[in-house]
Scaffold this active site. Sequence first.
Site, PDB file in Angstrom:
ATOM      1  N   ILE A  26       2.392  -2.863   0.833  1.00 36.03           N
ATOM      2  CA  ILE A  26       1.124  -3.537   0.558  1.00 36.03           C
ATOM      3  C   ILE A  26       1.049  -4.045  -0.879  1.00 36.03           C
ATOM      4  O   ILE A  26       0.267  -4.953  -1.187  1.00 36.03           O
ATOM      5  CB  ILE A  26      -0.047  -2.564   0.837  1.00 36.03           C
ATOM      6  CG1 ILE A  26      -1.366  -3.323   0.994  1.00 36.03           C
ATOM      7  CG2 ILE A  26      -0.130  -1.484  -0.248  1.00 36.03           C
ATOM      8  CD1 ILE A  26      -2.497  -2.471   1.538  1.00 36.03           C
ATOM      9  N   LYS A  27       1.894  -3.513  -1.755  1.00 38.66           N
ATOM     10  CA  LYS A  27       1.842  -3.872  -3.169  1.00 38.66           C
ATOM     11  C   LYS A  27       2.249  -5.317  -3.426  1.00 38.66           C
ATOM     12  O   LYS A  27       1.955  -5.857  -4.500  1.00 38.66           O
ATOM     13  CB  LYS A  27       2.714  -2.920  -3.990  1.00 38.66           C
ATOM     14  CG  LYS A  27       2.332  -1.452  -3.884  1.00 38.66           C
ATOM     15  CD  LYS A  27       0.963  -1.166  -4.456  1.00 38.66           C
ATOM     16  CE  LYS A  27       0.678   0.332  -4.488  1.00 38.66           C
ATOM     17  NZ  LYS A  27      -0.609   0.656  -5.103  1.00 38.66           N
TER      18      LYS A  27
END
Length: 461
Positions: free
Chosen positions: A50-51
Amino acid sequence: MANRSDRKICDSILDAIGNTPLVRINAITRGVTAAEVLAKVETFNPGNSIKDRMAVKMIEDAERDGRLKPGGTIVEGTSGNTGMGLAIVAAIKGYRCVFTTTDKQSKEKIDALRAFGAEVIVCPTDVDPEDPRSYYSVASRLERELPNAWKANQYDNPSNTAAHYETTAPEIWDQTDGRVTQLVVGVGTGGTVSGIGRYLKERNPKLKVWGIDTYGSVFQKYKETGIFDKNEIYPYVTEGIGEDFLPANVDFGIIDKFHKVTDKEAAVMTRRLAREEGIWVGNSAGAAMAGVVQLAEHFTAEDVVVVVFHDHGSRYLAKMFNDEWMRAKGYLEVTGMTARDLVAMGVSGELFTVEAARPVEEAVRTMSDHDFSQISVTKDGRIVGSLNETHLYEEFCRDKDLKRKPVEAIMQPAFPFADVSTPVELLSTMITPANPAVLVRDFRTQKTFIITRSDIIRVMM
């Protein structure tokens, strides 16, 4: 940024970020809750986490306002995933990356960062954030020292939260047709939970946001009491969630409640997700899913629960997906006596400590009064070292005036931590001449006990 992944042909890999699937959890929740449980599986991003979303947002915002200039160097303290996202964006845009991380992180994460050309500096985990050796402090120093450097600062950079408000949250809202009622997210930097939570609550004020925390982190107590308690801080295994400080991106007003999950519960659930749901995700996902199961009584058949799975399981091959590592940590089910049995039998005593700034003679007096061969050393309530009688004897032989000096001048490394469910057989291998004791933590009662060689011998006779 929100519609990058809608394109039939991506101009670069950055256009593939976002629009990750929402997957129904079936086997693990069967018989546990009547609620519909859906996982936002962020491994489908190019960097498998998700980063990626906030990495591109932080860089593009910094480019726009001039903080990051052409040919510059991106500096960041990262557990691996943010660094991966930043390194991918840097590869496309032509920036140099220098990252700091902790020795707690998996080798796979560090190797992956280097594969994208990033320089990685590994720093000790068990130090205060303000310590010049911490990965936070080293990153800040590098930003000052390197020419044309910009520190992404994922913990305090508002672009982190904005990325999830602008992309992840609208996707969840659309994918559930606005039916989502409960959000469960592991909390680290705070950007994911705060960005998604704010967006969803603006559309459904009744929605409840659960932050998953880990034992050894300060978040839950701070939320419940408003007190930043350093006594809550101690080493933990779970990666990607929990902190020993308060990042600006953690919006405690958005998070309704925190729930703590133990290292063992997170590790075991991480493996279950792969074997029972066919979803190969990382340690923070295991913690979040364990949280969902433990919070089941708070969900009804009318609820739609969304849990966020942050990263990919391939980064944990040497840890959660390695039987030998799991056994060494005491996380696999075994038969025989455990540390909990030693505590119940009164063989193991609750931990005594001495403050690092106190004189050595006080430590000696405490050890003598209680007939201890060793003692743990604390600083501001946090375990930072240890002393044992053999080491003390050697130091006194070298320095006759030692007794008035502070304990921290001669203390040794802290004793290793183990979960209270760890088998005695395993504890015996952790006790060595260099490590004459093991600290056992009962996460449910918040108590720490010390187990020594003599304790092991007593129960094995």
